[in-house]
Scaffold this motif. Structure first.
Motif, PDB file in Angstrom:
ATOM      1  N   ALA A 370       0.823  -1.227   0.000  1.00  0.00           N
ATOM      2  CA  ALA A 370       0.000   0.000   0.000  1.00  0.00           C
ATOM      3  C   ALA A 370       0.845   1.260   0.000  1.00  0.00           C
ATOM      4  O   ALA A 370       0.421   2.302  -0.486  1.00  0.00           O
ATOM      5  CB  ALA A 370      -0.926  -0.005   1.210  1.00  0.00           C
ATOM      6  N   ASP A 371       2.084   1.180   0.526  1.00  0.00           N
ATOM      7  CA  ASP A 371       2.911   2.410   0.563  1.00  0.00           C
ATOM      8  C   ASP A 371       3.918   2.456  -0.576  1.00  0.00           C
ATOM      9  O   ASP A 371       4.853   3.264  -0.566  1.00  0.00           O
ATOM     10  CB  ASP A 371       3.645   2.514   1.917  1.00  0.00           C
ATOM     11  N   CYS A 372       3.728   1.606  -1.562  1.00  0.00           N
ATOM     12  CA  CYS A 372       4.675   1.616  -2.706  1.00  0.00           C
ATOM     13  C   CYS A 372       4.201   2.601  -3.763  1.00  0.00           C
ATOM     14  O   CYS A 372       3.020   2.732  -4.024  1.00  0.00           O
ATOM     15  CB  CYS A 372       4.782   0.222  -3.306  1.00  0.00           C
ATOM     16  N   ASP A 373       5.193   3.263  -4.400  1.00  0.00           N
ATOM     17  CA  ASP A 373       4.855   4.262  -5.429  1.00  0.00           C
ATOM     18  C   ASP A 373       4.883   3.635  -6.818  1.00  0.00           C
ATOM     19  O   ASP A 373       4.360   4.190  -7.770  1.00  0.00           O
ATOM     20  CB  ASP A 373       5.879   5.406  -5.365  1.00  0.00           C
ATOM     21  N   LEU A 374       5.539   2.487  -6.907  1.00  0.00           N
ATOM     22  CA  LEU A 374       5.605   1.714  -8.148  1.00  0.00           C
ATOM     23  C   LEU A 374       5.600   0.245  -7.738  1.00  0.00           C
ATOM     24  O   LEU A 374       6.326  -0.136  -6.815  1.00  0.00           O
ATOM     25  CB  LEU A 374       6.906   2.023  -8.903  1.00  0.00           C
ATOM     26  N   VAL A 375       4.747  -0.541  -8.390  1.00  0.00           N
ATOM     27  CA  VAL A 375       4.748  -1.981  -8.131  1.00  0.00           C
ATOM     28  C   VAL A 375       4.923  -2.697  -9.469  1.00  0.00           C
ATOM     29  O   VAL A 375       4.235  -2.371 -10.443  1.00  0.00           O
ATOM     30  CB  VAL A 375       3.441  -2.453  -7.464  1.00  0.00           C
ATOM     31  N   ILE A 376       5.872  -3.629  -9.502  1.00  0.00           N
ATOM     32  CA  ILE A 376       6.145  -4.369 -10.744  1.00  0.00           C
ATOM     33  C   ILE A 376       5.852  -5.841 -10.481  1.00  0.00           C
ATOM     34  O   ILE A 376       6.398  -6.415  -9.528  1.00  0.00           O
ATOM     35  CB  ILE A 376       7.620  -4.218 -11.158  1.00  0.00           C
ATOM     36  N   GLU A 377       4.995  -6.445 -11.310  1.00  0.00           N
ATOM     37  CA  GLU A 377       4.758  -7.883 -11.130  1.00  0.00           C
ATOM     38  C   GLU A 377       5.630  -8.663 -12.120  1.00  0.00           C
ATOM     39  O   GLU A 377       5.770  -8.283 -13.278  1.00  0.00           O
ATOM     40  CB  GLU A 377       3.287  -8.246 -11.314  1.00  0.00           C
ATOM     41  N   ALA A 404       3.030  -1.877 -12.852  1.00  0.00           N
ATOM     42  CA  ALA A 404       3.752  -2.309 -14.064  1.00  0.00           C
ATOM     43  C   ALA A 404       3.779  -3.828 -14.161  1.00  0.00           C
ATOM     44  O   ALA A 404       3.907  -4.521 -13.155  1.00  0.00           O
ATOM     45  CB  ALA A 404       5.181  -1.763 -14.028  1.00  0.00           C
ATOM     46  N   THR A 405       3.679  -4.311 -15.386  1.00  0.00           N
ATOM     47  CA  THR A 405       3.833  -5.738 -15.638  1.00  0.00           C
ATOM     48  C   THR A 405       5.149  -5.986 -16.346  1.00  0.00           C
ATOM     49  O   THR A 405       5.547  -5.193 -17.204  1.00  0.00           O
ATOM     50  CB  THR A 405       2.678  -6.294 -16.509  1.00  0.00           C
ATOM     51  N   GLY A 427       3.860  -1.397 -19.100  1.00  0.00           N
ATOM     52  CA  GLY A 427       4.755  -2.560 -19.044  1.00  0.00           C
ATOM     53  C   GLY A 427       6.172  -2.107 -18.758  1.00  0.00           C
ATOM     54  O   GLY A 427       6.592  -1.034 -19.188  1.00  0.00           O
ATOM     55  N   MET A 428       6.886  -2.889 -17.978  1.00  0.00           N
ATOM     56  CA  MET A 428       8.343  -2.675 -17.783  1.00  0.00           C
ATOM     57  C   MET A 428       8.986  -4.013 -18.100  1.00  0.00           C
ATOM     58  O   MET A 428       9.049  -4.898 -17.262  1.00  0.00           O
ATOM     59  CB  MET A 428       8.647  -2.231 -16.350  1.00  0.00           C
ATOM     60  N   HIS A 429       9.397  -4.177 -19.366  1.00  0.00           N
ATOM     61  CA  HIS A 429       9.933  -5.464 -19.820  1.00  0.00           C
ATOM     62  C   HIS A 429      11.432  -5.468 -19.601  1.00  0.00           C
ATOM     63  O   HIS A 429      12.179  -4.876 -20.374  1.00  0.00           O
ATOM     64  CB  HIS A 429       9.580  -5.683 -21.296  1.00  0.00           C
ATOM     65  N   PHE A 430      11.865  -6.133 -18.521  1.00  0.00           N
ATOM     66  CA  PHE A 430      13.287  -6.284 -18.219  1.00  0.00           C
ATOM     67  C   PHE A 430      13.812  -7.491 -18.978  1.00  0.00           C
ATOM     68  O   PHE A 430      13.067  -8.362 -19.401  1.00  0.00           O
ATOM     69  CB  PHE A 430      13.481  -6.500 -16.708  1.00  0.00           C
TER      70      PHE A 430
END
Ligand code: T1G
Length: 689
Positions: A370-377, A404-405, A427-430
């Motif tokens: 809940a306190d995250c400003d960016l969440v990446i799955e 972000a996915t 999307g954040m494709h690493f």
């Protein structure tokens, strides 16, 4: 006096300040007033010492790269450095930020170099396909020795002020305010009385050179050059500094520089320098970026772990979520092991290891995000699973958090539409390993807000990534083009090529490895699983996988790997399998040369890039070059697939694609209209959204 160069006095010490934002590049409008100011101060008897400093965030970061390829305007940097060395009174370069390339060469024209603790110094010209052209290859070895200079110049990697002090490049490192300390240092040198030999006359460090060790090191670096000319020229120039008189070595450096700067490889690498910066700029109006303080990562697998490390390495607190405590502990153990290896290698201090581990907070409860400003799955690559994850995220994430996915292929529009906040989804494709690979594809969904894109693009650079904004399609830019590049791989084998011949055509082109060796490295089972999921087949690869030949990890794939070796050896069984399959399919086999291999793999790669441009999936051709040189090993000396198309000759590419299309009827060979336009105009402009 110009607005780019000012002179002030602190009693008898003159301070020359360069002010040419953003990085104090040595543009012509800096060089001319700088030359004039130094000449006047040299002849001014009331001046007992000169401090050369810079305004803004950094000391001179180099020559002005935008001037290359244009007529040279005097005075050149070399003339300024030579002028400095005619000044008998102490000259002191006061370095903050980065002294790079021509900036460090300017500082090498001074008697002394002093720096603040955060300063970094380097000669990165090799990354532009060049060598230091302002005397750096001849002066640096005189201060740090030939071996250290060779390493710095061929790698192009800057060193810290502390390392520079230890090496003899910097004379003092100050904690206190740099300019005041520099002026005090200059006065101390005046009091010492000199003499103050210019760097060109300081030969003591050269005498210690072990030339055979130097040559062995240079030969090893040459083997890693993979067809790049600049590293070899750098090594030759440093060797000249050891074996030739100063002026001859300097003249030789000049000739080597002129040859490189006019060459295709440097043009390609300078293209990439600006392309990477262009790609990070979000189109359209200037937007206010969102504040990112804490990052949440969902999934503690290989990708989740790499992404979590990438952010921790960038100093971000990470909330790391897994469904179960055991999976979470497994992920944390993997990260602790990775950091321990880095400490063992000396690339990470124990203090930094502790500090980074302290940034992780593990959890199995979504509420902790809940306190995250960016969440990446980074969970399993399945749309249903992703939607469940985003549903839970949507329920707990704070308003304005970016969701972000890390999907490699799936439709980000569909994922975004499954939430109540599509404007915050992207999307954040690493690329694996995510803590190492530089490329980050930022997938712009149709409702992603511009400020969310701009926030993530800037964040990417803060964690050392190279961001490229891409649109939604299967495989986005990189993987979609990779698929086009590989479509003919099995046909080439069935028609007569061996895996080794195909891979050799690629490595001779400059790739680190070819598609078959790459497949064995990644694991053939990954492609097998994807093909089965999509109802596709690959006659040879499927047979290999059916035999448990998954590549390096099973000791056999397209190649054999002797126990524990990673070196691929041709496998007669595979070559027999290919022949048998060809016979079964009634395919006549014949010799296939490297040119045909390139035409049937890299020309479709370019063609798919042209389609991607037309569809607006990539904003500009240079973005595609950034993707391929940072994520897939496309040789930087060829500038990326779209830049290389210009070197190769687009009309020839169109002609050969048409030939293969007539022969095979396969759609990947049908020249895209955008490619035809490029062949006619020589420009990729006017393409895409
Ligand atoms: N010339 C012209 N523009 C430059 C530049 C340069 N040397 N360096 C940076 N820029 C622009 C860049 O395009 C961007 O522009 C802006 O400055 C901010 O850069 C004779 C031949 C210094 C570590 O290779 O490594 O000297 O996009 O986004 O992330 O031997 O810039 O804002 O319009 O990168 O804070 C050798 C190149 C040149 C250093 C700062 N020097 N620069 O990084 O900012 S060749 C280099 C960098 C040479 C001599 C030889 C980085 C940086 P825009 P940025 P940053």
């Amino acid at each position: 006096m110009s607005s780019f160069v000012s002179v002030t006095r602190d009693n008898s010490v003159a301070v020359v300040a360069i002010d040419n934002p953003p990085v104090n590049a040595l543009s012509f409008h800096v060089r001319q007033p700088l030359f004039e100011a130094l000449t006047a101060l040299r002849d001014d008897a009331s001046v007992t010492a000169i401090v050369l400093a810079c305004a803004g965030r950094t000391f001179v970061a180099g020559a002005d790269i935008t001037e290359f390829g244009k007529p040279v305007q005097q005075p050149e940097l070399r003339a300024i450095v030579a002028l400095l060395e005619t000044i008998a009174k102490p000259t002191v370069a006061a370095i903050h930020g980065t002294a790079l390339g021509g900036g460090l060469e300017l500082a090498l024209g001074c008697h002394f170099r002093v720096a603040d603790q955060a300063a970094r110094l380097g000669l990165p010209e090799v990354k532009l396909g060049l060598l230091p052209g302002g005397g750096g290859t001849v002066r640096l070895p005189r201060l740090v020795g030939a071996a250290k200079a060779l390493g710095m110049i061929v790698s192009g990697t800057p060193i810290s002020a502390g390392e520079a002090k230890a090496a003899g490049l910097v004379d003092a490192v100050f904690e206190e305010e740099l300019l005041a300390a520099s002026i005090r240092f200059a006065n101390e040198m005046v009091a010492d009385g000199g003499p103050f030999p210019p760097v060109r006359d300081r030969n003591e460090r050269l005498a210690e050179t072990d030339l055979s060790a130097f040559d062995a090191k240079a030969a090893e670096l040459a083997r890693k050059a993979r067809g790049l000319e600049a590293p070899l020229a750098c090594a030759q120039a440093v060797r000249n500094a050891i074996t030739l008189p100063f002026d001859e070595a300097l003249a030789a450096e000049r000739q080597l520089f002129l040859k490189l700067v006019a060459g295709d490889q440097s043009r390609a690498q300078r293209h990439l320098f600006f392309a990477e910066r262009e790609a990070a700029k979000i189109q359209g109006k200037d937007v206010t970026r969102r504040k990112i303080a804490r990052v949440g990562i969902i999934g503690a697998g290989t990708m989740g772990g790499g992404i979590a490390m990438a952010f921790a390495n960038g100093g971000f607190p990470v909330t790391w979520l897994e469904t179960g405590e055991e999976a979470l502990q497994r992920g944390l153990a993997m990260i602790e092991k990775n950091y321990a290896v880095s400490v063992g290698r000396g690339s990470l201090t124990e203090e930094a290891r502790q500090q980074r581990l302290g940034l992780f907070k593990g959890s199995t409860d979504y509420a902790d995000l809940a306190d995250c400003d960016l969440v990446i799955e980074a969970v399993f690559e399945d749309m249903a699973v992703k939607k469940v994850v985003f549903g839970k995220l949507d329920a707990v994430a704070r308003p304005g958090a970016i969701l972000a996915t890390n999907t490699s292929y799936l439709d980000v529009d569909e994922i975004a539409a499954s939430t109540s906040r599509p404007q915050d989804v992207l999307g954040m494709h690493f690329f694996s390993p995510a803590n190492v690979m530089k490329l980050l594809e930022i997938v712009r969904a149709d409702r992603t807000a511009p400020d969310a894109l701009a926030t993530v693009a800037e964040l990417a650079r803060r964690i050392g990534k190279v961001p490229v904004v891409v649109g939604v399609c299967h495989g986005f830019v990189g993987n979609r083009m990779l698929s086009a590049r590989g479509t003919e791989n099995e046909a080439l084998l069935l028609e007569g090529a061996t895996p080794g011949q195909v891979d050799k055509a690629f490595t001779d082109f400059g790739w680190p490895m070819g598609p078959f060796q790459m497949g064995d490295l990644a694991g053939l089972d990954i492609g097998w699983r994807n093909r089965k999921a999509r109802g596709q087949t690959a006659v040879i690869a499927d047979t290999l996988c059916g035999q448990g030949r998954f590549g390096q990890k099973t000791g056999r794939g397209w190649y054999r790997y002797e126990s524990g070796s990673r070196e691929p050896a041709p496998d007669p069984e595979v070559e027999e399998l290919i022949r048998a399959k060809a016979a079964e399919l009634g395919i006549a086999r014949s010799e296939i040369g490297a040119d045909e291999i390139i035409e049937r793999t890299l020309y479709p790669l370019v063609n798919e890039g042209a389609k991607i441009l037309e569809e607006g999936i990539a904003a500009r051709a240079s973005d595609i070059d950034v993707v391929w040189t940072n994520g897939y090993g496309f040789p930087i000396g060829k500038g990326g697939p779209m830049f290389w198309a210009g070197l190769e000759g687009a009309p020839k590419i169109v002609d050969r694609l048409e030939h293969w299309h007539r022969l095979t009827g396969r759609v990947i060979f049908q020249p895209a209209p955008m490619l035809r336009r490029f062949a006619e105009t020589g420009s990729w402009e006017g393409a895409g959204g």
